[in-house]
Design a protein around this motif. Structure first.
Motif, short mmCIF file in Angstrom:
data_model
loop_
_atom_site.label_atom_id
_atom_site.label_comp_id
_atom_site.label_asym_id
_atom_site.label_seq_id
_atom_site.Cartn_x
_atom_site.Cartn_y
_atom_site.Cartn_z
N VAL A 52 37.05 30.30 40.40
CA VAL A 52 36.38 30.99 39.19
C VAL A 52 34.86 30.64 38.98
N LYS A 53 34.97 29.13 38.83
CA LYS A 53 33.49 28.75 38.39
C LYS A 53 32.28 29.35 39.44
N GLY A 54 32.91 29.13 40.78
CA GLY A 54 31.80 29.37 41.73
C GLY A 54 31.51 30.84 41.91
N SER B 69 34.88 37.01 38.01
CA SER B 69 36.30 37.62 38.56
C SER B 69 37.32 37.44 37.65
N ARG B 70 38.56 37.94 38.16
CA ARG B 70 39.66 38.23 37.33
C ARG B 70 40.49 36.70 37.40
N ASN C 68 37.38 45.14 49.35
CA ASN C 68 37.60 45.17 47.86
C ASN C 68 36.65 44.11 47.16
N PHE C 69 36.75 44.09 45.71
CA PHE C 69 35.92 43.37 44.93
C PHE C 69 36.70 42.35 44.24
N SER C 70 37.85 42.12 44.78
CA SER C 70 38.70 41.43 43.77
C SER C 70 38.47 40.01 43.28
N ASP C 71 38.29 38.99 44.28
CA ASP C 71 38.42 37.52 43.77
C ASP C 71 37.10 36.69 43.67
N HIS C 72 36.00 37.10 44.25
CA HIS C 72 34.94 36.34 44.33
C HIS C 72 33.98 36.18 43.03
N GLY C 73 34.21 37.48 42.39
CA GLY C 73 33.12 37.15 41.23
C GLY C 73 31.64 37.44 41.62
N ALA C 74 30.77 36.77 41.21
CA ALA C 74 29.38 37.21 41.68
C ALA C 74 28.91 36.10 42.61
#
Lengths: 231, 637, 258
Positions: free
Chosen positions: B101-103, B108-109, B427-433
């Motif tokens: 999440v921090k990375g 991200s969700r 998909n866009f789901s897990d890696h955030g930015a």
């Protein structure tokens, strides 16, 4: 059942032989038999250097045990037939597997010996037929063929240049055949190891060269008079 | 369009368990009545197809390559993360979740990432059982290495070929199902359109790349696992064939596209050597552990590197970031390389490169010490550039590597089109930015082996699905559109090759929407992309016919889609008035030049809805909540 | 630099095909071989001629999609390298190069330098796997693997399935490919339950696809971009011979419940 049904009703041996690895294994085993014969044959032939008496005695000795002689001969014939049949079947597989060839093809690493096994093998087969007719049955028109006079037959035969030339060619091809065939036996039956395989390959090469040299030495000895000068 | 992320409520640790319990199941006897289409055969696609087939569903799996084993997952080098804590060094599911999440720079969700961290453990077990030859310790246990963005050693690897080995594991599982007749594999078949019947995804239209035939396939659900869209930049570390066509055409049929501007740039790639360049090759980031990065102090200094004396060199990362030095994160290293090259201090023939110098390390460890650590990388460098990195410093430059954005999906991995599921990089789901190293493989396999088999079943069990046939008007219409587009591409007969358009688009996007972005540049990019797209449709030259293998035609179709996607990327980058992760807007930086997030206004996933090519896309926002990991500002000074 | 290329051109599987000569001008030594062909293709397109079809994808030597024969050598003159990683500095100005597709009955030509390698997938589908449904695996460290077995498995598993071994083999045999997979799975403890069946099925499938037999020539090893060793073929032979004499055969389909 999935796409390849393994038919368990066929006898294992037939099934085994149907696979190309099976054919190769048969070639390896029969190759061992034929190689064993060659070793014995060379050892016998080397007695030519001990003179006519010893050589003829050896021939008589072999003929004194007809059962053994014919058993060995039967085994050899069976081996030759299997060896050649399998090789021809594999050759057909090879031709079928690449119907259109390359305009340009280079060999990178492989030896000429390995790529020409079928040709060296067939030439050796042709040579063996002539060789038997020449020196075993005498049907090939040796000048003065006499049964069991092995030494004389040999010397008279080799004094004909085309005959000894064909013999030398046959033995060079035999050397090539062994050069690839001997280590190949190990690979085919499943033995390969980074430590031992290079040693096996080197040994196979030396054995092939020494055996060819041993056989070839005889016609040369006849020419130079080292053998048969008394005849 | 409404974005319903279907996130489970309650404690995050048991959220996935609860969600699984709440899912409806398909009776084993009924599974064989369902047909599922899986597009793509990489880690996500192959693992999904194999696992769904194992459960008893009938699968049709498509890939554009000649074999499912070619999918670009195969090129991943480094490894795969898992919260096994085999090293007893303090790792845990929560820590992997936290790091990810921090990375991802808090875009991200949380629930998705937590599930990913939980499943990571099962992935390793599954892959080991499949025979993936992971590196081992002498005692026979699994070995680990550490990777960027983490303080624990949790990365499992198979030499430098982890992606290859994991993909082969999934591919073998897939082929097993092909042999069992449970999967029908259709290689050299490219998806060109999605078919909706009564608002649900019910099939696809494809082009057979050998015969050119346009064909339809019907199913009860469609899974897209077609990878990322990095090739919109033309030069990237992606495979030549990687493309956005499947997800883009799904977008045009109503699937929302989330965070398209979140693209990851990898700092250590081998630089471009000329116009003809077809791809960029990644060099493992681990090289920065021992190499020192520098450029000459004066602009246009063309002397060979060994002739530039020490005082005339600028070790700019060590100078600007004294505490992290050459080990600053990917985005920081990349942006700084671009900055020095923009100043005119770049090295190599193209002046787009910086030195990565090992001479100090060679002096310290000896050439043999370096060879032991990086031998295969040095060989690879030598093979590509013809230069010996033991003697001459390497030249490196950043390149597009991964795209965090992709089709928007809910917690069940379903897009905004019912029945259309999206897995893996698509998909866009897990890696955030921003994606952490060794996490892409983990996500692809999590989606395929352990998430889709549940969520797809839930969809099938809870949805009324009438039988559809490929002779329905919906299929006929899509087929006609696809055929018309193909005909149109061949009919233009203009003056420029497809490749020249792709190169121009790539450069445009790289210059204005690459490592650092400005509102002005992005506005310019939008205009220029539109112009280029117009020129493409009037001046592209595609030879040959549509009823044969025609690689130029395949490329043309993909570039046509890239030309549309590029605009959306620029629009997304323009709208996001903040810097976060891979998205760096020069206007939004801290006084010391770091990315400045705006959590108050931009803590959301931007999901774009297609409104027609002549209309701006519509923005939908999925707000992000952070209950377990609280957003903080990064600093590497 | 400037090169003369003789390239096999064949419109489709049914077309007889022939070699056609092209000039590659302005070849930069830093180009990869495939980039050189890209440039030739762009020039052909501008001239209105059909570009040369060839397969490639990752262009970093790992996907196994690219490959053709350059002057009689699969993947060209640099050892352990696919054509996508072969760079033009390996050649010199004025060189004449012959480019031909992989040649084997089991690899029919689709177009120009593109062949159909679907036979490889079918060989894998016949048994090149370990049957383990997702969810049924024990903990990763429950199965300990001696490091040397893991390394040997990895050496064999490095195969990229490009088909160069078949192309180079005078017998057009797929033994190196088939054996690499049999070895990879056969040296791991996880691969033991299906070991005998795997060897039997994969060998049978390779034969059914029309690949030739191995005669231990070693050209495959010489051109393999991943330098997989002939040793794997010996291991396949051993597994096959053993299985052929001792295996009881499978009595039912692989899947029970469906």
């Amino acid at each position: 059942m999935s796409s390849i049904a393994i038919d368990s009703h066929l006898h294992k041996a037939i099934r085994f032989y149907q696979a190309s690895i099976g054919k190769k294994a048969v070639m390896a085993v029969t190759g061992v038999v034929l190689f064993g014969y060659l070793v014995g044959h060379l050892a016998g032939n080397m007695q030519v250097y001990l003179g006519a008496e010893q050589m003829d005695k050896y021939a008589a000795f072999l003929h004194s045990m007809p059962l053994l002689l014919w058993s060995v001969r039967a085994l050899l014939v069976a081996s030759v037939v299997l060896h050649i049949t399998a090789s021809l079947q594999l050759q057909k597989l090879k031709l079928d597997a690449r119907p259109a060839g390359y305009v340009k093809k280079e060999a990178v690493d492989s030896s000429l010996a390995s790529r020409s096994m079928i040709w060296s093998g067939l030439m050796i087969a042709a040579f063996v037929i002539y060789h038997i007719l020449d020196l075993t049955t005498g049907a090939a028109g040796a000048v003065q063929f006499r049964e069991l006079r092995a030494y004389e037959n040999l010397v008279y035969s080799f004094r004909r240049v085309p005959v000894s030339g064909f013999y030398i060619l046959g033995m060079v091809l035999l050397g090539m055949h062994l050069y690839h065939g001997l280590w190949s036996i190990f690979q085919t039956v499943g033995f390969s190891h980074p430590r031992y395989t290079p040693v096996i390959k080197r040994l196979a090469a030396w054995v092939a060269i020494l055996m060819a040299a041993g056989f070839i030495s005889i016609p040369i000895a006849v020419w130079t008079g080292l053998v048969g000068s008394n005849l | 369009m409404e974005l319903n992320s279907n996130l489970p409520t309650g404690p995050i640790e048991s959220a996935w368990d609860r969600a699984r319990f709440e899912m409806k199941l398909v009776n084993p006897a009924n599974k064989r009545k369902y047909n599922i289409i899986v597009v793509g055969s990489g880690l996500a696609g192959a693992s999904a197809a194999a696992t769904l087939a194992e459960l008893g569903y009938n699968i049709q799996c498509f890939c554009f390559q000649d074999s499912p084993r070619r999918a670009h997952s195969i090129a991943a080098q480094g490894g795969i993360n898992a919260a096994k804590n085999y090293q007893n060094d303090g790792d845990s599911i929560f820590r992997l979740f936290y790091d990810t999440v921090k990375g991802g720079d808090f875009r991200s969700r949380e629930a998705n990432v937590y599930r990913l961290a939980q499943i990571s453990v099962n992935i390793i077990d599954q892959c080991v059982a499949q025979g993936v030859p992971f590196a081992r310790e002498y005692g026979g246990t699994l070995a680990n290495r550490s990777f960027g963005g983490a303080q624990v050693s949790r990365t499992f690897y198979a030499r430098g070929q982890t992606g290859q080995q994991l993909l082969l594991g999934a591919y073998q599982a897939l082929e097993r199902q092909v042999g069992a007749g449970q999967v029908k594999m259709l290689p050299r078949t490219e998806m060109l359109s999605l078919v909706l019947v009564e608002g649900k995804a019910r099939g696809i239209v494809t082009r057979n790349l050998i015969t050119g035939k346009i064909e339809s396939y019907a199913a009860d659900a469609v899974v897209l696992a077609t990878g990322g869209y990095g090739n919109v930049y033309n030069l990237s570390t992606n495979a030549r064939g990687s493309n956005c066509t499947a997800i883009w055409r799904a977008y045009k049929h109503g699937a929302a596209f989330a965070n398209p501007c979140f693209t990851q740039i990898h700092p250590t790639c081998i630089p471009v050597s000329g116009e003809y360049q077809s791809k960029l090759t990644l060099m493992s980031e681990s090289l920065r552990n021992d190499g020192r990065i520098w450029v000459p102090k004066t602009c246009g200094d063309k002397r060979p590197p060994v002739q530039i004396p020490e005082p005339e060199r600028d070790y700019y990362l060590e100078r600007r970031y004294p505490s992290f030095g050459n080990l600053v994160p990917r985005d920081v290293a990349s942006r700084n390389a671009k900055a020095v090259c923009d100043e005119g201090r770049g090295v190599g023939e193209t002046a787009l490169g910086v030195y990565l110098d090992f001479s100090d390390a060679i002096q310290r460890l000896g050439a043999s010490g370096i060879r032991e650590r990086y031998g295969n990388l040095f060989d690879m460098y030598e093979r590509i550039t013809g230069e010996d990195p033991y003697k001459v410093p390497m030249r490196i430059y950043p390149a597009i590597h991964y795209t965090m954005g992709g089709l928007w999906v809910d917690y069940q991995l379903m897009s905004t089109i019912p029945g259309l599921f999206v897995a893996g990089e698509a998909n866009f789901s897990d890696h955030g930015a921003n994606r952490l190293g060794a996490s892409a493989l983990m996500q692809g396999l999590a989606d395929g082996y352990f998430i889709l088999p549940y969520t797809l079943g839930n969809y099938l069990a809870s949805t009324k699905l009438d039988k559809v046939q490929t002779d329905y008007a919906e299929f006929r219409r899509e087929e006609a559109e696809v055929a018309a587009m193909t005909k149109q591409l061949l009919a233009i007969k203009g003056k420029r090759t497809v490749a020249s358009f792709h190169r121009e688009l790539g450069k445009l996007l790289w210059d204005h929407c690459g490592m650092s972005r400005t509102a002005k540049g992005l506005q310019l990019a939008v205009t220029k992309i539109r112009e280029l797209r117009e020129e493409f449709w009037t001046n592209v030259d595609v030879l040959g016919r549509d009823n044969e293998m025609n690689q130029a035609l395949e490329h043309a179709g993909r570039v046509a889609d890239f030309l549309e996607l590029a605009e959306l990327i620029a629009i997304d980058a323009l709208h996001r008035d903040e810097s976060c992760g891979g998205h760096f807007r020069e206007e939004y930086q801290t006084p010391d030049g770091e990315a400045q997030r705006d959590d108050e206004h931009y803590s959301y996933a931007a999901a774009w809805e297609f409104r027609g090519l002549d209309q701006p896309p519509e923005l939908h926002k999925e707000p992000l909540q952070f209950e377990y990991v609280h957003p903080t500002q990064r600093s590497y000074k | 630099m400037r090169l003369t290329l003789h390239v096999w051109r064949q419109k489709s599987a049914s077309d007889p095909g022939r070699m056609i000569q092209y000039e590659a001008r302005n070849v930069n030594p830093d180009m990869s071989f495939l980039e050189m062909l890209d440039v030739v293709n762009e020039e052909l397109t501008v001239k209105g001629e059909d570009p040369i079809a060839f397969d490639s994808d990752c262009r970093e030597g790992i996907c196994g999609m690219c490959g053709f024969v350059i002057n009689g050598v699969a993947h060209g003159p640099r050892r352990g390298t696919t054509v996508c990683q072969l760079h033009m500095r390996k050649f010199k100005d004025g060189d004449v190069l012959y480019l031909e597709p992989w040649r084997a009955r089991a690899f029919p030509v689709i177009k120009d330098l593109v062949v159909d390698r679907g036979a490889f997938d079918r060989v894998i589908a016949a048994g090149g796997y370990i049957s383990v449904p997702a969810g049924s695996a024990p903990d990763g460290n429950a199965i300990q693997v001696p490091k040397q077995n893991a390394d040997l498995a990895m050496d064999a598993a490095a195969c990229i399935g490009c088909g160069a071994c078949v192309a180079a083999c005078p017998n057009a045999s797929a033994s190196l490919f088939t054996a690499a997979k049999i070895t990879h799975l056969g040296v791991l403890p996880q691969g033991q339950p299906e070991r005998a069946d795997r060897a039997m099925r994969m060998v049978a499938q390779a034969a059914a696809e029309g690949f030739g037999s191995c005669t231990n020539i070693g050209e495959c090893e010489a051109v393999c971009p991943k330098e997989i060793k002939l040793e794997v073929i010996a291991r396949m032979n051993r597994d096959f011979i053993k299985a052929a004499w001792t295996n009881r055969g499978t009595s039912s389909a692989t899947g029970g419940a469906g």
